[in-house]
Design an enzyme around this catalytic site. Structure first.
Site, short mmCIF file in Angstrom:
data_model
loop_
_atom_site.label_atom_id
_atom_site.label_comp_id
_atom_site.label_asym_id
_atom_site.label_seq_id
_atom_site.Cartn_x
_atom_site.Cartn_y
_atom_site.Cartn_z
N ASN A 1 6.39 8.63 12.98
CA ASN A 1 6.52 7.94 14.24
C ASN A 1 5.16 7.53 14.80
OD1 ASN A 1 7.56 7.78 17.24
ND2 ASN A 1 9.31 7.84 15.85
N CYS B 1 14.15 11.20 5.82
CA CYS B 1 14.29 10.91 7.26
C CYS B 1 15.75 11.09 7.68
CB CYS B 1 13.78 9.52 7.59
SG CYS B 1 14.59 8.26 6.62
N VAL C 1 2.26 6.95 13.30
CA VAL C 1 1.64 5.83 12.59
C VAL C 1 2.44 4.55 12.80
CG1 VAL C 1 1.07 4.93 10.30
CG2 VAL C 1 0.46 7.27 10.89
N GLY C 2 3.75 4.65 12.74
CA GLY C 2 4.60 3.47 12.94
C GLY C 2 4.30 2.77 14.25
N GLU D 1 10.65 16.40 14.25
CA GLU D 1 10.99 16.26 12.83
C GLU D 1 10.10 17.22 12.03
OE1 GLU D 1 9.89 12.56 10.65
OE2 GLU D 1 11.95 12.62 9.92
N GLN E 1 1.90 18.68 4.16
CA GLN E 1 3.31 18.87 4.50
C GLN E 1 3.67 20.36 4.45
OE1 GLN E 1 4.72 16.23 5.63
NE2 GLN E 1 6.49 17.45 6.21
N LYS F 1 0.87 -1.18 0.00
CA LYS F 1 0.00 0.00 0.00
C LYS F 1 0.90 1.23 0.00
CE LYS F 1 -1.33 2.97 2.73
NZ LYS F 1 -1.41 4.13 1.84
N GLY G 1 7.61 5.69 7.58
CA GLY G 1 6.72 6.85 7.67
C GLY G 1 6.85 7.53 9.01
N GLU H 1 10.52 1.98 10.14
CA GLU H 1 11.58 2.97 9.92
C GLU H 1 10.89 4.32 9.96
OE1 GLU H 1 14.00 5.55 8.99
OE2 GLU H 1 13.34 5.04 6.98
N1 LIG Z 1 10.68 8.26 7.86
C1 LIG Z 1 10.32 8.75 6.70
O1 LIG Z 1 10.97 8.53 5.70
C2 LIG Z 1 9.05 9.53 6.61
C3 LIG Z 1 8.62 10.29 7.65
N2 LIG Z 1 7.48 11.00 7.52
C4 LIG Z 1 7.08 11.85 8.65
O2 LIG Z 1 5.69 11.75 8.83
C5 LIG Z 1 5.07 13.02 8.74
C6 LIG Z 1 3.69 12.88 8.15
O3 LIG Z 1 3.74 12.36 6.83
P1 LIG Z 1 2.61 11.35 6.37
O4 LIG Z 1 2.60 11.15 4.93
O5 LIG Z 1 1.31 11.81 6.94
O6 LIG Z 1 3.14 10.00 7.04
P2 LIG Z 1 2.33 8.73 7.48
O7 LIG Z 1 3.11 8.01 8.50
O8 LIG Z 1 0.93 9.12 7.78
O9 LIG Z 1 2.26 7.86 6.12
C7 LIG Z 1 3.17 6.85 5.77
C8 LIG Z 1 2.39 5.65 5.22
O10 LIG Z 1 1.55 5.12 6.25
C9 LIG Z 1 0.19 5.06 5.81
N3 LIG Z 1 -0.69 5.25 6.97
C10 LIG Z 1 -1.26 6.40 7.41
N4 LIG Z 1 -2.02 6.15 8.50
C11 LIG Z 1 -1.94 4.83 8.74
C12 LIG Z 1 -2.49 3.97 9.75
N5 LIG Z 1 -3.28 4.43 10.70
N6 LIG Z 1 -2.16 2.66 9.70
C13 LIG Z 1 -1.34 2.17 8.75
N7 LIG Z 1 -0.79 2.94 7.77
C14 LIG Z 1 -1.09 4.24 7.77
C15 LIG Z 1 0.11 6.16 4.78
O11 LIG Z 1 -1.01 6.01 3.95
C16 LIG Z 1 1.44 6.01 4.07
O12 LIG Z 1 1.37 4.95 3.16
C17 LIG Z 1 6.06 13.85 7.94
O13 LIG Z 1 5.93 15.20 8.22
C18 LIG Z 1 7.38 13.30 8.41
O14 LIG Z 1 7.73 13.91 9.61
C19 LIG Z 1 6.74 10.96 6.38
C20 LIG Z 1 7.13 10.22 5.31
C21 LIG Z 1 8.35 9.46 5.34
O1 LIG Z 2 18.77 9.27 2.56
C1 LIG Z 2 18.29 8.39 1.85
O2 LIG Z 2 18.72 8.13 0.74
C2 LIG Z 2 17.13 7.56 2.33
C3 LIG Z 2 16.28 8.33 3.27
C4 LIG Z 2 15.10 7.57 3.72
O3 LIG Z 2 15.12 6.39 3.86
C5 LIG Z 2 13.86 8.26 4.02
O4 LIG Z 2 13.82 9.47 3.97
O5 LIG Z 2 12.87 7.57 4.31
#
Ligand SMILES: NC(=O)C1=CN([C@@H]2O[C@H](COP(=O)(O)OP(=O)(O)OC[C@H]3O[C@@H](n4cnc5c(N)ncnc54)[C@H](O)[C@@H]3O)[C@@H](O)[C@H]2O)C=CC1
Ligand SMILES: O=C(O)CCC(=O)C(=O)O
Length: 488
Positions: free
Chosen positions: A235, A289, A237-238, A390, A336, A180, A233, A255
């Site tokens: 923290n 991230c 949601v994770g 973040e 965002q 997904k 994604g 992650e």
């Molecule tokens: N570690 C990373 O690479 C990322 C970190 N983020 C952080 O998250 C913040 C919010 O971005 P979002 O797109 O809203 O992230 P998110 O954590 O909501 O979305 C990531 C994934 O999780 C899914 N998701 C959303 N709610 C869910 C739930 N209840 N159960 C299972 N899956 C779910 C989303 O549809 C998407 O596929 C950003 O501002 C950033 O700080 C966002 C994207 C990537």
């Molecule tokens: O720095 C990178 O190339 C990967 C970063 C990453 O995994 C992320 O932003 O989710």
């Protein structure tokens, strides 16, 4: 205002066929550089769609896991060749869907090709050890078996690399997949599915269901037919995914965020440190991230570093990532954009001093996009929100340190521990940083962002569920170890 006319509708990919959702609902994937540009429409799916995908993946698993690793590898090599052939098309979809510049999108797609090839080769590598038994007539060894159906939940910031660095190891070790993707980048993910389809992967081995995270993402976390979940994604949601998986005994891997520091020592090569801070902090509009977020500079070089940083940031061209010479695109979506502007307001309210940026850039080219100027604050103290949370945007927080001990303490003063870098020419300072810095990635004289696909990737503290992705580390998550004892 340019509006593209072709807006294809993408279906779910389930059991080797493209099918509409049971809901009959679709949603638009919007170009963040110009919200009037619809990149495509994706399915707004419901739980029966997910059930269908899980059934297809379960049905395909038995035959897939029985194939020789080298045969599974051949499918990945084929998918890599197809993705390589379609690189420009996939990269263009990525730039239009989430805003990173076209050269960055092409680089990421090429990385996706390399990830597929790396894991294709894994099909020929060893999976266990022979362990001497206390019984001299017995043979004892370990082997590895796949987990079953793996649920893959991915964000929008690396729409090719992250899905592939999760799906490719899942597949090569004999699992089948239900992915997904983030809805913001559902079109790019559909193109990846087309590559797998063209490569001839057996029906049901990979499946894609698009839709709301709180429905399909949560559905994956709770689905009894899914044996493992890998997520990147936020923290918040994770943590809910981890709890849902734990509650039903499924394996999970998370992650999540970062608040990554760069430390600039008094003996650092300042122009190198400035370039790396800009690249690490502002490339992809700060939406990594691993992005540099806190810049901790020794007081002896603080002023020249700051001067050089601001001078270089002033030269960056912001705009639509499809345009030549644009260095930084928009935020990936409206939410965002709002979040980043709210953090900038918070920074000002809490007393940080704005050095540059802080606004949506003005001018006709920016009116319809989610743009934010590259922003630098100074006089940032460790308790301020912009030093702790973040932001995921083009915002740098400068902090002055009186000594290297204080710099290290500031660097470690965060709930996250994903990536950290130091700029210094002193080997003692390098070794001290490697030893003392609480981060999964420690980088010396290099930017905080940028991971290599053949090396383990993951964070400490709140940044991950303490497992590692990529490289050979992936085998730990995507397989279970079986210890075998044989006696004739
Ligand atoms: N570690 C990373 O690479 C990322 C970190 N983020 C952080 O998250 C913040 C919010 O971005 P979002 O797109 O809203 O992230 P998110 O954590 O909501 O979305 C990531 C994934 O999780 C899914 N998701 C959303 N709610 C869910 C739930 N209840 N159960 C299972 N899956 C779910 C989303 O549809 C998407 O596929 C950003 O501002 C950033 O700080 C966002 C994207 C990537
Ligand atoms: O720095 C990178 O190339 C990967 C970063 C990453 O995994 C992320 O932003 O989710």
């Amino acid at each position: 205002m340019t509006v593209k006319s072709e807006s294809r509708t993408y279906l779910n990919y389930i059991g080797g066929t493209w099918v509409p959702s049971h809901t009959g609902e679709i949603e638009a994937s919007i170009n963040p550089a110009n919200r009037n540009d619809v990149v495509g429409y994706i399915q707004n799916s419901a739980l029966p769609d997910l059930d269908g995908a899980v059934q297809a993946a379960s049905a395909a698993h038995k035959a897939w896991k029985r194939l020789a690793g080298s045969v599974r590898g051949d499918y990945l090599y084929k998918a890599a060749a197809i993705l390589e052939k379609r690189l420009d098309e996939v990269a263009t979809a990525m730039t239009r869907e989430m805003g990173k510049t076209l050269p960055e999108a092409k680089g990421e797609t090429a990385r996706g090709v390399a990830i597929l090839r790396y894991y294709a080769g894994e099909g020929m590598r060893s999976v266990g050890d022979v362990i001497p038994s206390t019984d001299s007539e017995a043979l004892m060894f370990t082997t590895r078996v796949p987990l079953g159906v793996v649920g893959v939940i991915t964000p929008w910031n690396f729409p090719v690399a992250i899905p592939l660095w999760k799906m490719a190891p899942a597949l090569i070790y004999g699992n089948t997949v239900v992915i997904k993707p983030a809805s913001e980048t559902g079109v790019t993910c559909a193109l990846l599915m087309e590559c797998f389809e063209e490569a001839g992967l057996p029906a049901g081995v990979v499946n894609m269901v698009t839709g709301d995270g709180s429905v399909i993402g949560r559905g994956i976390a709770e689905h009894p037919g899914i044996q493992a979940i890998t997520f990147t994604g936020s923290n918040a949601v994770g943590k809910t995914i981890g709890q849902a998986a734990l509650a039903r005994g499924a394996k999970y891997q998370l992650e999540m965020g970062g608040k990554n520091p760069v430390v600039v020592a008094a003996d650092a090569d300042l122009s190198l440190a400035v370039e790396a801070t800009i690249s690490g902090g502002l490339r992809s509009t700060g939406q990594k991230c691993t992005a540099t977020s806190r810049v901790i500079v020794h007081q002896d070089v603080y002023e020249p570093f700051k001067r050089l940083l601001l001078e270089r940031i002033g030269e960056l061209k912001i705009g639509d990532g499809m345009e030549r010479n644009v260095w930084m695109g928009p935020c990936a979506n409206e939410k965002q954009h709002r979040t980043v502007l709210a953090y900038i307001r918070k920074g000002k309210e809490e007393g940080a001093r704005l050095l540059c940026g802080g606004e949506q850039p003005q001018g006709s080219g920016y009116a319809d996009g989610y743009y934010v100027e590259p922003t630098v604050f100074e006089e940032v103290t460790p308790e301020m929100t912009i030093a702790r949370e973040e932001i995921f945007g083009p915002v740098l927080a400068l902090m002055k340190a009186e000594s290297m001990e204080q710099a290290l303490a500031l660097a470690n003063d965060a709930e996250f521990g994903l990536s950290a870098s130091i700029f210094t020419t002193n080997i003692g300072a390098m070794l001290g940083f490697i030893q003392e810095m609480d981060a999964g990635l420690v980088r010396i004289n290099a930017e905080s962002a940028g991971v290599e696909l053949q090396a383990p990737f993951g964070g400490m503290k709140q940044s991950s569920s303490h497992s590692r992705e990529q490289g050979r580390a992936a085998i730990e998550f995507f397989t279970a170890v079986k210890t075998v004892f044989v006696k004739s």
